[in-house]
Design a protein around this motif. Structure first.
Motif, PDB file in Angstrom:
ATOM      1  N   THR A   1      -9.347   6.553   2.284  1.00 37.84           N
ATOM      2  CA  THR A   1      -8.060   6.239   1.646  1.00 37.84           C
ATOM      3  C   THR A   1      -7.680   7.296   0.624  1.00 37.84           C
ATOM      4  O   THR A   1      -6.501   7.458   0.322  1.00 37.84           O
ATOM      5  CB  THR A   1      -8.087   4.865   0.953  1.00 37.84           C
ATOM      6  N   MET A   2      -8.656   8.003   0.081  1.00 39.11           N
ATOM      7  CA  MET A   2      -8.404   8.990  -0.982  1.00 39.11           C
ATOM      8  C   MET A   2      -7.416  10.068  -0.543  1.00 39.11           C
ATOM      9  O   MET A   2      -6.650  10.567  -1.354  1.00 39.11           O
ATOM     10  CB  MET A   2      -9.711   9.659  -1.430  1.00 39.11           C
ATOM     11  N   ASP A   3      -7.434  10.403   0.741  1.00 39.33           N
ATOM     12  CA  ASP A   3      -6.536  11.448   1.244  1.00 39.33           C
ATOM     13  C   ASP A   3      -5.068  11.038   1.194  1.00 39.33           C
ATOM     14  O   ASP A   3      -4.189  11.884   1.343  1.00 39.33           O
ATOM     15  CB  ASP A   3      -6.892  11.805   2.690  1.00 39.33           C
ATOM     16  N   TYR A   4      -4.784   9.755   0.993  1.00 38.06           N
ATOM     17  CA  TYR A   4      -3.418   9.247   1.077  1.00 38.06           C
ATOM     18  C   TYR A   4      -2.860   8.803  -0.270  1.00 38.06           C
ATOM     19  O   TYR A   4      -1.735   8.341  -0.352  1.00 38.06           O
ATOM     20  CB  TYR A   4      -3.357   8.093   2.091  1.00 38.06           C
ATOM     21  N   GLY A   5      -3.630   8.945  -1.324  1.00 34.75           N
ATOM     22  CA  GLY A   5      -3.162   8.589  -2.656  1.00 34.75           C
ATOM     23  C   GLY A   5      -2.957   7.088  -2.816  1.00 34.75           C
ATOM     24  O   GLY A   5      -3.283   6.286  -1.927  1.00 34.75           O
ATOM     25  N   PHE A   6      -2.425   6.727  -3.958  1.00 34.39           N
ATOM     26  CA  PHE A   6      -2.173   5.322  -4.275  1.00 34.39           C
ATOM     27  C   PHE A   6      -0.771   5.228  -4.882  1.00 34.39           C
ATOM     28  O   PHE A   6      -0.603   5.055  -6.095  1.00 34.39           O
ATOM     29  CB  PHE A   6      -3.243   4.805  -5.250  1.00 34.39           C
ATOM     30  N   PRO A   7       0.258   5.378  -4.021  1.00 29.30           N
ATOM     31  CA  PRO A   7       1.634   5.407  -4.528  1.00 29.30           C
ATOM     32  C   PRO A   7       2.076   4.045  -5.078  1.00 29.30           C
ATOM     33  O   PRO A   7       1.433   3.022  -4.843  1.00 29.30           O
ATOM     34  CB  PRO A   7       2.453   5.810  -3.303  1.00 29.30           C
ATOM     35  N   ASP A   8       3.185   4.062  -5.793  1.00 34.72           N
ATOM     36  CA  ASP A   8       3.701   2.856  -6.443  1.00 34.72           C
ATOM     37  C   ASP A   8       3.955   1.710  -5.470  1.00 34.72           C
ATOM     38  O   ASP A   8       3.712   0.554  -5.809  1.00 34.72           O
ATOM     39  CB  ASP A   8       4.996   3.172  -7.209  1.00 34.72           C
ATOM     40  N   ASP A   9       4.452   2.016  -4.257  1.00 33.64           N
ATOM     41  CA  ASP A   9       4.732   0.915  -3.329  1.00 33.64           C
ATOM     42  C   ASP A   9       3.448   0.256  -2.831  1.00 33.64           C
ATOM     43  O   ASP A   9       3.411  -0.958  -2.618  1.00 33.64           O
ATOM     44  CB  ASP A   9       5.648   1.333  -2.182  1.00 33.64           C
ATOM     45  N   LEU A  10       2.362   1.006  -2.704  1.00 31.97           N
ATOM     46  CA  LEU A  10       1.075   0.416  -2.344  1.00 31.97           C
ATOM     47  C   LEU A  10       0.558  -0.438  -3.500  1.00 31.97           C
ATOM     48  O   LEU A  10       0.102  -1.564  -3.295  1.00 31.97           O
ATOM     49  CB  LEU A  10       0.061   1.510  -1.982  1.00 31.97           C
ATOM     50  N   ALA A  11       0.655   0.087  -4.707  1.00 35.24           N
ATOM     51  CA  ALA A  11       0.227  -0.674  -5.883  1.00 35.24           C
ATOM     52  C   ALA A  11       1.016  -1.974  -6.003  1.00 35.24           C
ATOM     53  O   ALA A  11       0.448  -3.036  -6.304  1.00 35.24           O
ATOM     54  CB  ALA A  11       0.394   0.168  -7.146  1.00 35.24           C
ATOM     55  N   ALA A  12       2.315  -1.918  -5.755  1.00 34.44           N
ATOM     56  CA  ALA A  12       3.151  -3.120  -5.838  1.00 34.44           C
ATOM     57  C   ALA A  12       2.768  -4.139  -4.767  1.00 34.44           C
ATOM     58  O   ALA A  12       2.726  -5.348  -5.036  1.00 34.44           O
ATOM     59  CB  ALA A  12       4.633  -2.746  -5.713  1.00 34.44           C
ATOM     60  N   ALA A  13       2.476  -3.659  -3.556  1.00 37.41           N
ATOM     61  CA  ALA A  13       2.098  -4.576  -2.474  1.00 37.41           C
ATOM     62  C   ALA A  13       0.784  -5.292  -2.803  1.00 37.41           C
ATOM     63  O   ALA A  13       0.662  -6.509  -2.603  1.00 37.41           O
ATOM     64  CB  ALA A  13       1.976  -3.807  -1.152  1.00 37.41           C
ATOM     65  N   ILE A  14      -0.178  -4.566  -3.325  1.00 37.05           N
ATOM     66  CA  ILE A  14      -1.447  -5.186  -3.680  1.00 37.05           C
ATOM     67  C   ILE A  14      -1.281  -6.070  -4.912  1.00 37.05           C
ATOM     68  O   ILE A  14      -1.843  -7.164  -4.990  1.00 37.05           O
ATOM     69  CB  ILE A  14      -2.553  -4.123  -3.868  1.00 37.05           C
ATOM     70  N   GLY A  15      -0.461  -5.640  -5.847  1.00 37.67           N
ATOM     71  CA  GLY A  15      -0.173  -6.463  -7.022  1.00 37.67           C
ATOM     72  C   GLY A  15       0.439  -7.802  -6.641  1.00 37.67           C
ATOM     73  O   GLY A  15       0.155  -8.829  -7.274  1.00 37.67           O
ATOM     74  N   ALA A  16       1.256  -7.813  -5.609  1.00 42.00           N
ATOM     75  CA  ALA A  16       1.856  -9.071  -5.148  1.00 42.00           C
ATOM     76  C   ALA A  16       0.789 -10.009  -4.577  1.00 42.00           C
ATOM     77  O   ALA A  16       0.956 -11.234  -4.625  1.00 42.00           O
ATOM     78  CB  ALA A  16       2.934  -8.784  -4.099  1.00 42.00           C
ATOM     79  N   LEU A  17      -0.292  -9.464  -4.060  1.00 42.47           N
ATOM     80  CA  LEU A  17      -1.390 -10.291  -3.541  1.00 42.47           C
ATOM     81  C   LEU A  17      -2.245 -10.846  -4.673  1.00 42.47           C
ATOM     82  O   LEU A  17      -2.713 -11.982  -4.609  1.00 42.47           O
ATOM     83  CB  LEU A  17      -2.302  -9.483  -2.628  1.00 42.47           C
ATOM     84  N   THR A  18      -2.473 -10.024  -5.678  1.00 41.10           N
ATOM     85  CA  THR A  18      -3.363 -10.453  -6.755  1.00 41.10           C
ATOM     86  C   THR A  18      -2.664 -11.344  -7.771  1.00 41.10           C
ATOM     87  O   THR A  18      -3.315 -12.196  -8.375  1.00 41.10           O
ATOM     88  CB  THR A  18      -3.981  -9.233  -7.480  1.00 41.10           C
ATOM     89  N   ALA A  19      -1.363 -11.178  -7.949  1.00 44.77           N
ATOM     90  CA  ALA A  19      -0.643 -11.905  -9.012  1.00 44.77           C
ATOM     91  C   ALA A  19      -0.832 -13.421  -8.980  1.00 44.77           C
ATOM     92  O   ALA A  19      -1.087 -14.021 -10.022  1.00 44.77           O
ATOM     93  CB  ALA A  19       0.842 -11.541  -8.987  1.00 44.77           C
ATOM     94  N   PRO A  20      -0.729 -14.087  -7.831  1.00 46.73           N
ATOM     95  CA  PRO A  20      -0.879 -15.542  -7.845  1.00 46.73           C
ATOM     96  C   PRO A  20      -2.328 -16.036  -7.830  1.00 46.73           C
ATOM     97  O   PRO A  20      -2.585 -17.231  -7.958  1.00 46.73           O
ATOM     98  CB  PRO A  20      -0.158 -15.986  -6.572  1.00 46.73           C
ATOM     99  N   ALA A  21      -3.287 -15.107  -7.681  1.00 43.83           N
ATOM    100  CA  ALA A  21      -4.690 -15.507  -7.529  1.00 43.83           C
ATOM    101  C   ALA A  21      -5.269 -16.048  -8.830  1.00 43.83           C
ATOM    102  O   ALA A  21      -5.099 -15.467  -9.889  1.00 43.83           O
ATOM    103  CB  ALA A  21      -5.520 -14.334  -7.035  1.00 43.83           C
ATOM    104  N   GLN A  22      -5.968 -17.152  -8.695  1.00 42.71           N
ATOM    105  CA  GLN A  22      -6.685 -17.729  -9.830  1.00 42.71           C
ATOM    106  C   GLN A  22      -8.171 -17.446  -9.740  1.00 42.71           C
ATOM    107  O   GLN A  22      -8.924 -17.750 -10.663  1.00 42.71           O
ATOM    108  CB  GLN A  22      -6.412 -19.230  -9.892  1.00 42.71           C
ATOM    109  N   GLY A  23      -8.598 -16.868  -8.633  1.00 40.65           N
ATOM    110  CA  GLY A  23      -9.987 -16.495  -8.454  1.00 40.65           C
ATOM    111  C   GLY A  23     -10.101 -15.408  -7.413  1.00 40.65           C
ATOM    112  O   GLY A  23      -9.200 -15.205  -6.599  1.00 40.65           O
ATOM    113  N   ILE A  24     -11.222 -14.689  -7.479  1.00 37.64           N
ATOM    114  CA  ILE A  24     -11.535 -13.642  -6.516  1.00 37.64           C
ATOM    115  C   ILE A  24     -12.781 -14.095  -5.765  1.00 37.64           C
ATOM    116  O   ILE A  24     -13.783 -14.468  -6.384  1.00 37.64           O
ATOM    117  CB  ILE A  24     -11.812 -12.293  -7.210  1.00 37.64           C
TER     118      ILE A  24
END
Length: 183
Positions: free
Chosen positions: A22-45
């Motif tokens: 994954t390192m070759d593809y960076g971590f752009p804002d839209d990827l961060a936002a997509a993952i943030g949308a998954l983590t935001a409602p989580a109450q546990g991991i």
């Protein structure tokens, strides 16, 4: 009842092993936002032992200045599915070992609120087999690596799914969201 959202980085040939590619593809804002949308409602991991042991040293010392996701990973309760690890808290704060995989125990955790799962291929296979995954988020990287751990290895049981969404990200990654197959 909570929702279990699974997040996997994968290659086009299905490898979900330690995703150094994954390192070759960076971590752009839209990827961060997509993952943030998954983590935001989580109450546990919810994590398998191997992923927990990879995440703990990587995340436990990060701060929000290092990575905006650090508070989520460090402050959220982590449930570690393992028949061998007994003291997760001493490895990473806010962590609890819940014993070996038990679908009923996972249902109890799910009843308490939304859960986020990252990596943990063995755990995810079991969750899928027991119908406990509500959303499977595959971030498909435009690379084939040939070998490695696959979420759906040769000989795995048939796993029908329903496409819930598809999104092309700025770094060439495609975010596919699947849910249980429609009846």
């Amino acid at each position: 009842m909570g929702v279990i959202r699974v997040h996997e980085f994968t290659t086009v040939d299905g490898v979900v092993d330690a995703p150094m590619w994954t390192m070759d593809y960076g971590f752009p804002d839209d990827l961060a936002a997509a993952i943030g949308a998954l983590t935001a409602p989580a109450q546990g991991i919810l994590l398998g032992r191997t992923t927990f042991e990879m995440f703990a040293p990587a995340w436990s010392t990060r701060t929000v200045e290092d990575d905006p996701g650090a508070p989520f990973f460090n402050d959220t309760t982590k449930y570690v599915v393992s028949s061998t690890l007994t003291d997760a808290e001493s490895v990473w704060r806010n962590s609890t070992a819940v014993g070996g995989y038990d679908a009923d125990r996972v249902r109890e955790l799910k009843a308490q609120g939304d859960l986020y799962v990252s990596g943990s291929a063995t755990l995810v296979r079991a969750l899928l087999a027991d119908g406990l995954v509500d959303e499977l988020h595959l971030y498909v990287y435009p690379v084939a690596v040939g070998t490695g751990i696959r979420l759906f290895p040769d000989g795995a049981p048939r796993t029908p799914l329903s496409l819930l969404g598809a999104e092309s990200l700025s770094n060439g990654v495609v975010h596919l969201t699947y849910g249980p197959a429609a009846a």
